[in-house]
Design a protein around this motif. Structure first.
Motif, short mmCIF file in Angstrom:
data_model
loop_
_atom_site.label_atom_id
_atom_site.label_comp_id
_atom_site.label_asym_id
_atom_site.label_seq_id
_atom_site.Cartn_x
_atom_site.Cartn_y
_atom_site.Cartn_z
N SER B 190 -0.59 11.77 2.54
CA SER B 190 0.66 11.47 1.83
C SER B 190 0.84 9.96 1.65
O SER B 190 1.81 9.51 1.07
CB SER B 190 1.87 12.06 2.56
N ILE C 236 7.64 3.38 -13.33
CA ILE C 236 8.48 4.51 -12.94
C ILE C 236 9.14 5.01 -14.23
O ILE C 236 9.21 4.27 -15.21
CB ILE C 236 9.57 4.13 -11.89
N SER D 190 5.33 3.87 3.05
CA SER D 190 4.08 4.08 2.31
C SER D 190 3.90 5.55 1.94
O SER D 190 2.93 5.92 1.30
CB SER D 190 2.88 3.58 3.11
N HIS D 191 4.85 6.39 2.32
CA HIS D 191 4.79 7.81 1.94
C HIS D 191 4.96 7.90 0.43
O HIS D 191 5.86 7.31 -0.15
CB HIS D 191 5.93 8.56 2.65
N PHE D 192 4.08 8.66 -0.21
CA PHE D 192 4.13 8.79 -1.66
C PHE D 192 5.51 9.21 -2.15
O PHE D 192 6.04 8.63 -3.11
CB PHE D 192 3.09 9.82 -2.13
N SER D 193 6.12 10.20 -1.50
CA SER D 193 7.41 10.70 -1.98
C SER D 193 8.53 9.68 -1.79
O SER D 193 9.61 9.82 -2.37
CB SER D 193 7.78 12.01 -1.25
N PHE D 194 8.28 8.66 -0.99
CA PHE D 194 9.27 7.60 -0.82
C PHE D 194 9.13 6.56 -1.92
O PHE D 194 10.10 6.20 -2.59
CB PHE D 194 9.06 6.92 0.55
N ILE D 195 7.94 6.05 -2.14
CA ILE D 195 7.79 4.87 -3.00
C ILE D 195 7.49 5.22 -4.45
O ILE D 195 7.79 4.43 -5.36
CB ILE D 195 6.78 3.87 -2.39
N ASN D 196 6.94 6.42 -4.67
CA ASN D 196 6.76 6.85 -6.06
C ASN D 196 8.13 6.95 -6.73
O ASN D 196 9.10 7.40 -6.12
CB ASN D 196 6.08 8.24 -6.05
N GLU D 197 8.23 6.51 -7.99
CA GLU D 197 9.49 6.51 -8.73
C GLU D 197 10.57 5.71 -8.00
O GLU D 197 11.76 6.03 -8.06
CB GLU D 197 9.99 7.95 -8.98
N ASN D 198 10.17 4.65 -7.34
CA ASN D 198 11.11 3.86 -6.56
C ASN D 198 10.76 2.37 -6.68
O ASN D 198 9.69 2.01 -7.19
CB ASN D 198 11.00 4.29 -5.08
N ALA D 199 11.65 1.52 -6.26
CA ALA D 199 11.37 0.10 -6.03
C ALA D 199 12.31 -0.29 -4.90
O ALA D 199 13.45 0.16 -4.84
CB ALA D 199 11.65 -0.75 -7.26
N ILE D 234 6.68 -1.97 -5.11
CA ILE D 234 6.70 -1.13 -6.32
C ILE D 234 5.55 -0.12 -6.25
O ILE D 234 4.58 -0.33 -5.52
CB ILE D 234 6.61 -1.97 -7.62
N PRO D 235 5.67 0.98 -6.99
CA PRO D 235 4.70 2.08 -6.83
C PRO D 235 3.37 1.85 -7.56
O PRO D 235 3.06 2.53 -8.53
CB PRO D 235 5.45 3.29 -7.37
#
Lengths: 343, 343, 343, 343
Positions: B190, C236, D190-199, D234-235
């Motif tokens: 992940s 994003i 660094s968890h994908f679901s945290f930083i994806n679509e995020n800044a 940033i992702p």
């Protein structure tokens, strides 16, 4: 040697230029456009990432091209080389063509899948299908470099087909691809807001790499008649994963499968057999590797093979360089990255 | 009504809380932890996105929970409810369990796939498998909410199986999932730098949703014995696509297939049959929809069905609310989003 | 009430339609195109995510629109409403305009930044700039809904400016935005292979939201004359982060800053003041919230304020609904999501 | 030459290994762990992308290391080399250290920012800060390779500071970074679901690269005392963009700025000055380039400089190789990619 590239401003062309720039046997690269009378442009104007590469992109002129170069690469969309390459074919001039124009032997196949007339059958006959691992002896001056999906799929299928390990009718390929495979052209499905956080099965049994896959399969086993082939777009820039499902023939064991893959790829510098460790795209990105792994389901007697490549390297420009090396009898790995760009 | 949630700080719990907060029949939500003696925490401390939701997360106490609530949701990992839920089952208290603990009827299956002992067979028997479209009449007080992969797969398979349209032995499911399916827990797969620009077939015939898929298939057709099922992680947060391949039986036409899907889903508010338009994940994200589409290959006689859901809605919290609505005889769509959050 | 939407097929229009569909005070939504004679289309044809919403998109006809609706929304690109809205303005018909056409009071500003002529000054004067938290009393029938960057920036700046806490000349805004902000239109910078794994400062002091930011700042402090404003595209889909830097005036303490933000936003339902916890985009995605946080550097005497919004909600359709609620004296939060769609 | 690497299994170490493998002056690479008694591991076991690289990772033993190698690289986290490197420093053995342990001259700075005791002042004094473009003459045997943020920031700042073009007190750096900068270690951010679509602005004036930036600035202008420095995650996997804002001094023109950058970088092989074309991350990914561009705002008299690098190349392993080349008097570009891996 001097080499020419037509189409260096597209994605495959970018990567090809980058590789050739570092190829130890290449002393100069000359760039050309598709048209005879286009205005002069420069590579670094068209590709800002290549700032400093102040190379002119000159008009297409086959006579000059043959004078100036030892080998020409087409990194062009379908429909270009079938017209432009004819004088080079007539002159037996060395060409490596990344497009689909000379991959299919039967003009009717090209017409059906590309929806435009093919080159003449006699011209098509002068091209060799350059799936490197199975075309090590280059005897023709014109190489039709395989498509990205076709490369991943055929390298995954080859031992199963050639060694008659699976029921041909049961073959299913579920392929996933990044967005760069469709090139630089704008389309609604390459819009970030469309494909980000999405997955889309965009072509079901309709991708134009299907006929070249079948054509090659039939060379390996004349019984091959069809393949179930779906292509799903996923939100990555580079990479293809082809997941192959097939029913194994009665009496075939996992050991037979392992043996077959080792037989065909043990000495292949760009195929890494991973056995039962299933490969992933990121482990090949930036390299010319095709990683292969498999699993066998004793209940359903089904084998699953996973094949991954970087679509712009092993699936395009990397394999083109590999073909170039084979053609000119350089060591097969010359000028190609030794390792993926992990992470 | 007052409802309780155990596990509101996990991803499914977040979404469930969000939905319940807007459910017109719910007047209060009470939150509980897994343990009897954990220190008091507050929802907005644990989930900063929910700033302002200053709700305490209180220790687990079954007696109090039954006094304070009309219904309890478990949004917990495997292995929690099989222990905690027992007093509620004994009291016939309404429970909707998003975990896998009560989905399998046979304790041996649970032991094999979850690698820990199951609840007692008699207790498992008191739970209904809540695949809403096929469990509209809720007769039990304990609902085992289906797994995300299982939901996408079973809704895609149902008409084919129930109507005996395909060869059961030919069934292959190639499922792709976003990262939130694995929850909030940290793991190497992940990590953003791992899965971004990657795709990874992480479980081949080994995902723990396989036994619940098979169990349900066998209720539909006792001949069902196995399924080929692979799960590939792709770099998106939310969403599942299950691509289903099957050989159609002799004599079955595309029209038969269309008719079957329409028969089962015409009145289902959360299944959208798209015919030959293949669905994509982004068209369901943020909604409780399952979109279905198909293609038929006349050469191979194979049907491909694509099923997409938002794994945290139709694959978890959304279906849990749908089950809640069915259980309490509210209109099935109550409190659920009417449209996906496109784009 | 019945409401009309022009431009429901664009991204802001999609989200507006989605919200209005669930708004408890709205009984019907009517859709219109930009042109008087366009062929009839249906919403679900244009937006496949909204399958089932078989709503016609009818030609633009101001007389009919005023007969059929109680309020009209323009979710159109710049240059549309300045022409189409004139009869509605003359009739004092309630309009909420998501475009930039009526935000600037001075036609010369519009001409400079939008590079086309503005509506007449007298017509511009009839529109109110609808930054909800600072325009709670709606006295005009035409609301110019603020731009996405402007909303994030102004909500972050307001207390600093109104309370004269910072040196106006020191103001710098470094704003980051997702790709949906540029709409559905194809462009080289919205190509996935371009912006994925990239960040690009695309407009330095050139974004057309600058004049509306300045105009509003000048209402708060007539000394305001300029702002340093850069916009960076990040990979994003949804979300804006505006990072604001300013030198605090002599004698101002962090406590003064905290007090100012609390003063202006304590009762604002859609602004969440997080103090020294710096906010992130994902904590507001899917909601109408603007989250604000700050840090103070005692060495440099500089304050940094971070403001995040979902550009399609608080930065477009969400704020439009909030304006609609204010205009019609519904509770400000009516029909808007209560929580972000985390994760 | 033979070189050793400690930490080849981390991200910087992966890239360093990849580069060194292709470096024409390097005949062998030896790998070592951090500990004297760790069990023997192999590189391809730890880094599956490097399948086939069956290189042992041997225990750390300084005497042997100095016998076996001509130069040693530390690609280790903070806190390792300050202990392990001491015998090598005493022996004046050539070391290139990618960690922060020997970058700061003042042990008190290290203690404050790294929250652990530093090496002794006398040992720190034996290391040179290897910002290549400003440390072309290597006179010390120990090179402290700069941090990624520091490299992007200092290369962007240098001409402004050295030539006294800007007001030092006005300096603001808004830096954006990809996730690989934080290494392979798992963390909630660094968890994908945290930083994806995020800044997420994760460190405001708190990043540990600040003291090395200041230390270098002070060498250029002793007036430099502080810097406003924020880091936003940033992702993306790879890349840093440092956006630098500064008030230009009275009388300084854009032309002065252009001239200054050209003066310092005209002959620098890895800095590409783009003038008013603002650079983007993707144009340097996969290369050792730092691209620089700027804009000048005549109203606010502010200059904005944008500096982008690949954090794992110019910001880590690439610059380490550049330092290696300088140290051994190889041409500066030896073994480094000539072009970015676009797209």
């Amino acid at each position: 040697m001097e080499i020419g590239i037509i189409g260096a401003t597209g994605y495959s062309g970018n990567v090809l230029y980058n590789l050739m720039k570092q190829h130890p046997q290449v002393t100069a690269i000359n760039l050309y456009g598709h048209q005879q009378d286009s205005a002069l442009r420069y590579l670094d104007e068209e590709v800002p990432a290549f700032q400093g590469e102040r190379l002119p992109i000159r008009p297409f002129n086959p006579t000059k091209i043959m004078q100036e170069n030892d080998c020409l690469f087409f990194a062009t969309p379908a429909g270009v080389s079938k017209n432009l390459a004819l004088p080079l074919i007539d002159a037996n001039f060395p060409v490596i063509d990344l497009s689909g124009d000379f991959r299919l032997k039967d003009p009717a196949d090209y017409l059906k899948w590309y929806q435009q007339p093919a080159a003449a059958k006699s011209q098509l006959a002068q091209a060799a299908y350059g799936l490197c691992e199975f075309n090590q002896q280059v005897t023709k001056s014109y190489i039709a470099n395989p498509g990205c999906y076709a490369t991943a799929t055929l390298l995954g299928l080859a031992p199963l087909i050639i060694e008659h390990l699976v029921d041909l009718k049961s073959l299913i390929v579920d392929a996933k691809s990044g967005v760069s495979g469709a090139g630089k052209k704008l389309s609604s499905s390459s819009h970030f807001s469309f494909i980000n956080e999405n997955a889309w099965l965009y072509k079901l049994n309709q991708h134009k790499h299907i006929p070249e896959i079948l054509q090659q399969m039939q060379l390996w086993d004349s019984q091959a008649q069809a393949i179930q082939f779906s292509t799903t777009l996923i939100p990555i820039t580079r990479g293809i994963m082809a997941t192959i499902y097939a029913q194994v023939k009665s009496g075939i064991t996992p050991n037979d499968i392992e043996t077959a893959y080792q037989k065909y790829y043990q000495t292949a510098p760009f195929v890494r057999w991973r056995g039962t460790e299933l490969p992933m795209i990121k482990n090949v990105t930036g390299s010319n590797y095709c990683d292969l792994g498999y699993g066998y389901n004793p209940t359903t007697k089904m084998v699953t093979v996973v094949s991954v490549i970087d679509n712009l390297l092993k699936g395009a420009a990397g394999q083109a360089v590999q073909n170039f090396n084979l053609m000119w009898h350089f060591p097969e790995t010359t000028g190609l990255p030794q390792l993926p760009t992990f992470p």
